[in-house]
Design a protein around this motif. Structure first.
Motif, PDB file in Angstrom:
ATOM      1  N   ARG A  46       0.843  -1.203   0.000  1.00 50.73           N
ATOM      2  CA  ARG A  46       0.000   0.000   0.000  1.00 50.73           C
ATOM      3  C   ARG A  46       0.873   1.246   0.000  1.00 50.73           C
ATOM      4  O   ARG A  46       0.570   2.222  -0.686  1.00 50.73           O
ATOM      5  CB  ARG A  46      -0.940   0.003   1.204  1.00 50.73           C
ATOM      6  CG  ARG A  46      -2.048  -1.017   1.103  1.00 50.73           C
ATOM      7  CD  ARG A  46      -3.118  -0.816   2.164  1.00 50.73           C
ATOM      8  NE  ARG A  46      -2.628  -0.886   3.530  1.00 50.73           N
ATOM      9  CZ  ARG A  46      -2.575  -1.991   4.267  1.00 50.73           C
ATOM     10  NH1 ARG A  46      -2.969  -3.145   3.756  1.00 50.73           N
ATOM     11  NH2 ARG A  46      -2.136  -1.940   5.514  1.00 50.73           N
ATOM     12  N   THR A  47       1.963   1.221   0.743  1.00 51.15           N
ATOM     13  CA  THR A  47       2.873   2.362   0.774  1.00 51.15           C
ATOM     14  C   THR A  47       3.487   2.592  -0.597  1.00 51.15           C
ATOM     15  O   THR A  47       3.566   3.727  -1.072  1.00 51.15           O
ATOM     16  CB  THR A  47       3.985   2.146   1.823  1.00 51.15           C
ATOM     17  OG1 THR A  47       3.375   1.997   3.103  1.00 51.15           O
ATOM     18  CG2 THR A  47       4.966   3.300   1.844  1.00 51.15           C
ATOM     19  N   GLU A  48       3.910   1.509  -1.259  1.00 50.05           N
ATOM     20  CA  GLU A  48       4.461   1.627  -2.618  1.00 50.05           C
ATOM     21  C   GLU A  48       3.440   2.237  -3.559  1.00 50.05           C
ATOM     22  O   GLU A  48       3.774   3.090  -4.378  1.00 50.05           O
ATOM     23  CB  GLU A  48       4.865   0.253  -3.148  1.00 50.05           C
ATOM     24  CG  GLU A  48       6.134  -0.299  -2.566  1.00 50.05           C
ATOM     25  CD  GLU A  48       6.443  -1.693  -3.092  1.00 50.05           C
ATOM     26  OE1 GLU A  48       5.586  -2.299  -3.756  1.00 50.05           O
ATOM     27  OE2 GLU A  48       7.543  -2.183  -2.817  1.00 50.05           O
ATOM     28  N   ALA A  49       2.190   1.801  -3.443  1.00 46.44           N
ATOM     29  CA  ALA A  49       1.144   2.308  -4.336  1.00 46.44           C
ATOM     30  C   ALA A  49       0.898   3.799  -4.093  1.00 46.44           C
ATOM     31  O   ALA A  49       0.695   4.557  -5.040  1.00 46.44           O
ATOM     32  CB  ALA A  49      -0.143   1.517  -4.130  1.00 46.44           C
ATOM     33  N   ARG A  50       0.925   4.231  -2.838  1.00 51.46           N
ATOM     34  CA  ARG A  50       0.682   5.640  -2.516  1.00 51.46           C
ATOM     35  C   ARG A  50       1.839   6.526  -2.939  1.00 51.46           C
ATOM     36  O   ARG A  50       1.636   7.640  -3.413  1.00 51.46           O
ATOM     37  CB  ARG A  50       0.457   5.817  -1.015  1.00 51.46           C
ATOM     38  CG  ARG A  50      -0.943   5.543  -0.565  1.00 51.46           C
ATOM     39  CD  ARG A  50      -1.207   6.112   0.816  1.00 51.46           C
ATOM     40  NE  ARG A  50      -0.165   5.820   1.781  1.00 51.46           N
ATOM     41  CZ  ARG A  50      -0.134   4.755   2.579  1.00 51.46           C
ATOM     42  NH1 ARG A  50      -1.084   3.868   2.509  1.00 51.46           N
ATOM     43  NH2 ARG A  50       0.854   4.588   3.434  1.00 51.46           N
ATOM     44  N   THR A  51       3.045   6.081  -2.745  1.00 52.19           N
ATOM     45  CA  THR A  51       4.202   6.933  -3.000  1.00 52.19           C
ATOM     46  C   THR A  51       4.759   6.783  -4.404  1.00 52.19           C
ATOM     47  O   THR A  51       5.579   7.575  -4.829  1.00 52.19           O
ATOM     48  CB  THR A  51       5.331   6.635  -1.994  1.00 52.19           C
ATOM     49  OG1 THR A  51       5.740   5.281  -2.151  1.00 52.19           O
ATOM     50  CG2 THR A  51       4.873   6.885  -0.568  1.00 52.19           C
TER      51      THR A  51
END
Length: 70
Positions: A46-51
């Motif tokens: 999820r962090t990869e997708a957001r950033t």
């Protein structure tokens, strides 16, 4: 994730595992630790997708030659 998955056996501190079981509300040590690891991985995705960061991008290194100094 279907199919056969390889298994890894590790030793963990018993108190740590009990704490994970209590926090996760899961009665089985195996299931509790597996749930925590799955949550950690999902959080990373999820962090990869957001950033917009990708694992590959994090591993890339600037490989162009450096300019001579002096």
């Amino acid at each position: 994730m279907g199919g056969m998955m390889a298994k890894v056996s590790i030793s963990l501190d018993a108190e740590l595992v009990v704490e994970v079981m209590v926090l996760a509300g899961i009665g089985s040590p195996q299931d509790a630790v597996e749930a925590i690891v799955r949550d950690y991985v999902a959080r990373g995705h999820r962090t990869e997708a957001r950033t917009g960061l990708k694992e590959q991008g994090l591993r890339e290194v600037d490989v162009k030659p450096r300019e001579p100094e002096g």
